[in-house]
Design a protein around this motif. Structure first.
Motif, PDB file in Angstrom:
ATOM      1  N   TYR A  39       0.850  -1.184   0.000  1.00 38.18           N
ATOM      2  CA  TYR A  39       0.000   0.000   0.000  1.00 38.18           C
ATOM      3  C   TYR A  39       0.889   1.239   0.000  1.00 38.18           C
ATOM      4  O   TYR A  39       2.032   1.184   0.461  1.00 38.18           O
ATOM      5  CB  TYR A  39      -0.868   0.030   1.264  1.00 38.18           C
ATOM      6  CG  TYR A  39      -1.926  -1.042   1.299  1.00 38.18           C
ATOM      7  CD1 TYR A  39      -2.914  -1.107   0.317  1.00 38.18           C
ATOM      8  CD2 TYR A  39      -1.951  -1.981   2.320  1.00 38.18           C
ATOM      9  CE1 TYR A  39      -3.883  -2.087   0.351  1.00 38.18           C
ATOM     10  CE2 TYR A  39      -2.931  -2.972   2.368  1.00 38.18           C
ATOM     11  CZ  TYR A  39      -3.889  -3.009   1.374  1.00 38.18           C
ATOM     12  OH  TYR A  39      -4.852  -3.976   1.399  1.00 38.18           O
ATOM     13  N   PRO A  40       0.365   2.372  -0.478  1.00 38.62           N
ATOM     14  CA  PRO A  40       1.130   3.614  -0.330  1.00 38.62           C
ATOM     15  C   PRO A  40       1.434   3.859   1.151  1.00 38.62           C
ATOM     16  O   PRO A  40       0.680   3.400   2.026  1.00 38.62           O
ATOM     17  CB  PRO A  40       0.161   4.680  -0.866  1.00 38.62           C
ATOM     18  CG  PRO A  40      -0.852   3.951  -1.685  1.00 38.62           C
ATOM     19  CD  PRO A  40      -0.935   2.557  -1.127  1.00 38.62           C
ATOM     20  N   ASP A  41       2.495   4.609   1.401  1.00 36.63           N
ATOM     21  CA  ASP A  41       2.928   4.863   2.785  1.00 36.63           C
ATOM     22  C   ASP A  41       1.770   5.342   3.646  1.00 36.63           C
ATOM     23  O   ASP A  41       1.031   6.250   3.250  1.00 36.63           O
ATOM     24  CB  ASP A  41       4.017   5.945   2.808  1.00 36.63           C
ATOM     25  CG  ASP A  41       5.363   5.341   2.447  1.00 36.63           C
ATOM     26  OD1 ASP A  41       5.435   4.099   2.327  1.00 36.63           O
ATOM     27  OD2 ASP A  41       6.306   6.136   2.255  1.00 36.63           O
ATOM     28  N   GLY A  42       1.629   4.746   4.799  1.00 39.86           N
ATOM     29  CA  GLY A  42       0.641   5.224   5.775  1.00 39.86           C
ATOM     30  C   GLY A  42      -0.765   4.697   5.558  1.00 39.86           C
ATOM     31  O   GLY A  42      -1.652   4.949   6.383  1.00 39.86           O
ATOM     32  N   LEU A  43      -1.019   3.977   4.470  1.00 39.12           N
ATOM     33  CA  LEU A  43      -2.402   3.556   4.192  1.00 39.12           C
ATOM     34  C   LEU A  43      -2.812   2.301   4.970  1.00 39.12           C
ATOM     35  O   LEU A  43      -3.983   2.146   5.319  1.00 39.12           O
ATOM     36  CB  LEU A  43      -2.597   3.312   2.690  1.00 39.12           C
ATOM     37  CG  LEU A  43      -4.053   3.114   2.278  1.00 39.12           C
ATOM     38  CD1 LEU A  43      -4.837   4.425   2.372  1.00 39.12           C
ATOM     39  CD2 LEU A  43      -4.168   2.546   0.866  1.00 39.12           C
ATOM     40  N   ALA A  44      -1.852   1.425   5.255  1.00 38.31           N
ATOM     41  CA  ALA A  44      -2.215   0.144   5.887  1.00 38.31           C
ATOM     42  C   ALA A  44      -2.990   0.345   7.204  1.00 38.31           C
ATOM     43  O   ALA A  44      -4.010  -0.325   7.423  1.00 38.31           O
ATOM     44  CB  ALA A  44      -0.973  -0.711   6.094  1.00 38.31           C
ATOM     45  N   PRO A  45      -2.574   1.276   8.088  1.00 37.05           N
ATOM     46  CA  PRO A  45      -3.349   1.465   9.324  1.00 37.05           C
ATOM     47  C   PRO A  45      -4.767   1.963   9.050  1.00 37.05           C
ATOM     48  O   PRO A  45      -5.715   1.600   9.761  1.00 37.05           O
ATOM     49  CB  PRO A  45      -2.546   2.517  10.104  1.00 37.05           C
ATOM     50  CG  PRO A  45      -1.180   2.465   9.537  1.00 37.05           C
ATOM     51  CD  PRO A  45      -1.323   2.064   8.103  1.00 37.05           C
ATOM     52  N   THR A  46      -4.934   2.797   8.017  1.00 36.35           N
ATOM     53  CA  THR A  46      -6.281   3.295   7.674  1.00 36.35           C
ATOM     54  C   THR A  46      -7.152   2.142   7.198  1.00 36.35           C
ATOM     55  O   THR A  46      -8.333   2.034   7.569  1.00 36.35           O
ATOM     56  CB  THR A  46      -6.171   4.364   6.552  1.00 36.35           C
ATOM     57  OG1 THR A  46      -5.198   5.313   6.947  1.00 36.35           O
ATOM     58  CG2 THR A  46      -7.501   5.050   6.316  1.00 36.35           C
ATOM     59  N   ILE A  47      -6.580   1.278   6.394  1.00 35.83           N
ATOM     60  CA  ILE A  47      -7.317   0.116   5.900  1.00 35.83           C
ATOM     61  C   ILE A  47      -7.699  -0.803   7.063  1.00 35.83           C
ATOM     62  O   ILE A  47      -8.821  -1.311   7.140  1.00 35.83           O
ATOM     63  CB  ILE A  47      -6.459  -0.586   4.819  1.00 35.83           C
ATOM     64  CG1 ILE A  47      -6.732   0.132   3.502  1.00 35.83           C
ATOM     65  CG2 ILE A  47      -6.722  -2.081   4.729  1.00 35.83           C
ATOM     66  CD1 ILE A  47      -5.978  -0.329   2.337  1.00 35.83           C
ATOM     67  N   ALA A  48      -6.770  -0.979   7.975  1.00 37.99           N
ATOM     68  CA  ALA A  48      -7.060  -1.811   9.155  1.00 37.99           C
ATOM     69  C   ALA A  48      -8.206  -1.202   9.959  1.00 37.99           C
ATOM     70  O   ALA A  48      -9.086  -1.916  10.457  1.00 37.99           O
ATOM     71  CB  ALA A  48      -5.806  -1.950  10.015  1.00 37.99           C
ATOM     72  N   SER A  49      -8.219   0.129  10.072  1.00 39.73           N
ATOM     73  CA  SER A  49      -9.311   0.788  10.819  1.00 39.73           C
ATOM     74  C   SER A  49     -10.641   0.576  10.123  1.00 39.73           C
ATOM     75  O   SER A  49     -11.670   0.361  10.784  1.00 39.73           O
ATOM     76  CB  SER A  49      -9.080   2.299  10.935  1.00 39.73           C
ATOM     77  OG  SER A  49      -7.916   2.540  11.640  1.00 39.73           O
TER      78      SER A  49
END
Ligand SMILES: C[S@@+](CC[C@H](N)C(=O)[O-])C[C@H]1O[C@@H](n2cnc3c(N)ncnc32)[C@H](O)[C@@H]1O
Length: 256
Positions: free
Chosen positions: A21-31
């Motif tokens: 994922y683009p930088d920083g997106l994985a935590p948003t997706i997890a949320s």
């Protein structure tokens, strides 16, 4: 390995590179997944086809424990190497025969796996079995890479219908069967730069599972058609394209 599923045993060494994922997106997706699954922090969550834990590891921040099941030992080894102190178990098993008791999990998750299983309806029945009757099943998808280009390639090669991974079933939502919808669909749009020469190289090297069983001739035709579509659209093979993708999350409850 059951012949009815496509294991990613061969893909572990390059998988994360091709699905980042683009930088920083994985935590948003997890949320997004945690909100859809109404996670409060004390849930036991099962991911079927967990792979290298690309999504399970960030999701673990939102629940008590994640159990990730996969056929491919090599993929699970990558997960274990990355998990640090997160509560994520790696279990080698077939999602068609889950080694868990009935009513065991509060939340279930799948992404990019059911299309690899010939009898995906049986997979959903098995998933429903191990879920609490009050549990929620979150079905997510990254959305297709370079969607417009692949739609055009598929239109020109109607017998191929390549979906970079899809083999046995449509990837369009909703995919029900033993489940009923339990909330609105959530969508997260994001942009990602895609390096076109890398996509071509990955096609030629059969990186994507949809190309694993293709004849050399069919693969050659696919690469040529992809190049033609890109050339016609951009007048050249561009170095990189900004790709708009949509992460989609749907939530279901067992209906049995
Ligand atoms: C495309 S990867 C997706 C991994 C992860 N869900 C993600 O989104 O990064 C699909 C995974 O499903 C696994 N898989 C395929 N068939 C399976 C089955 N019958 N039982 C368990 N895992 C399976 C593959 O080995 C592979 O690791």
């Amino acid at each position: 390995m059951p012949e009815t599923s496509i294991s990613f045993e061969r893909a572990a060494d390059y998988y994360d590179e091709t699905r980042g994922y683009p930088d920083g997106l994985a935590p948003t997706i997890a949320s997004e997944i945690a909100v859809a699954g109404r996670c409060k922090g004390d849930e036991l969550l099962l991911e079927i086809g967990v792979g290298t834990g690309r999504v399970a590891l960030p999701v673990a921040e939102h629940v008590r424990r994640v159990v990730g099941v996969d056929l491919a030992e090599s993929m699970l080894r990558k997960l274990v190497a990355k998990r640090a102190n997160r509560s994520v178990d790696a279990v080698r098993a077939d999602l068609l025969q889950l080694p868990f008791a009935d009513d065991h999990f509060d939340v279930a998750l799948s992404l990019h796996v059911l299309h690899l299983v010939a009898d995906w309806q049986a997979a959903l029945r098995e998933l429903a079995r191990v879920m609490s009757p009050h549990g929620l099943y979150v079905q997510a998808s990254d959305g297709r890479r370079l969607r417009v280009l692949w739609d055009e390639v598929n239109a020109r090669l109607p017998t191929l219908q390549l979906d970079l991974g899809a083999t046995h079933m449509p990837t369009d939502f909703p995919i029900l069967g033993g489940f009923a919808a339990a909330g609105p669909e959530r969508r997260l749009h994001y942009t990602q730069m895609t390096h076109v020469p890398t996509v071509l190289d990955q096609l030629r090297r059969r990186v994507w599972s949809a190309t694993w069983t293709m004849s050399d001739r069919a693969l050659g035709e696919l690469v040529t058609t992809f190049e033609q579509v890109v050339q016609e659209r951009y007048g050249c093979i561009p170095h990189a394209l900004e790709d708009t993708r949509t992460f989609t999350v749907r939530v279901y409850r067992p209906d049995r």
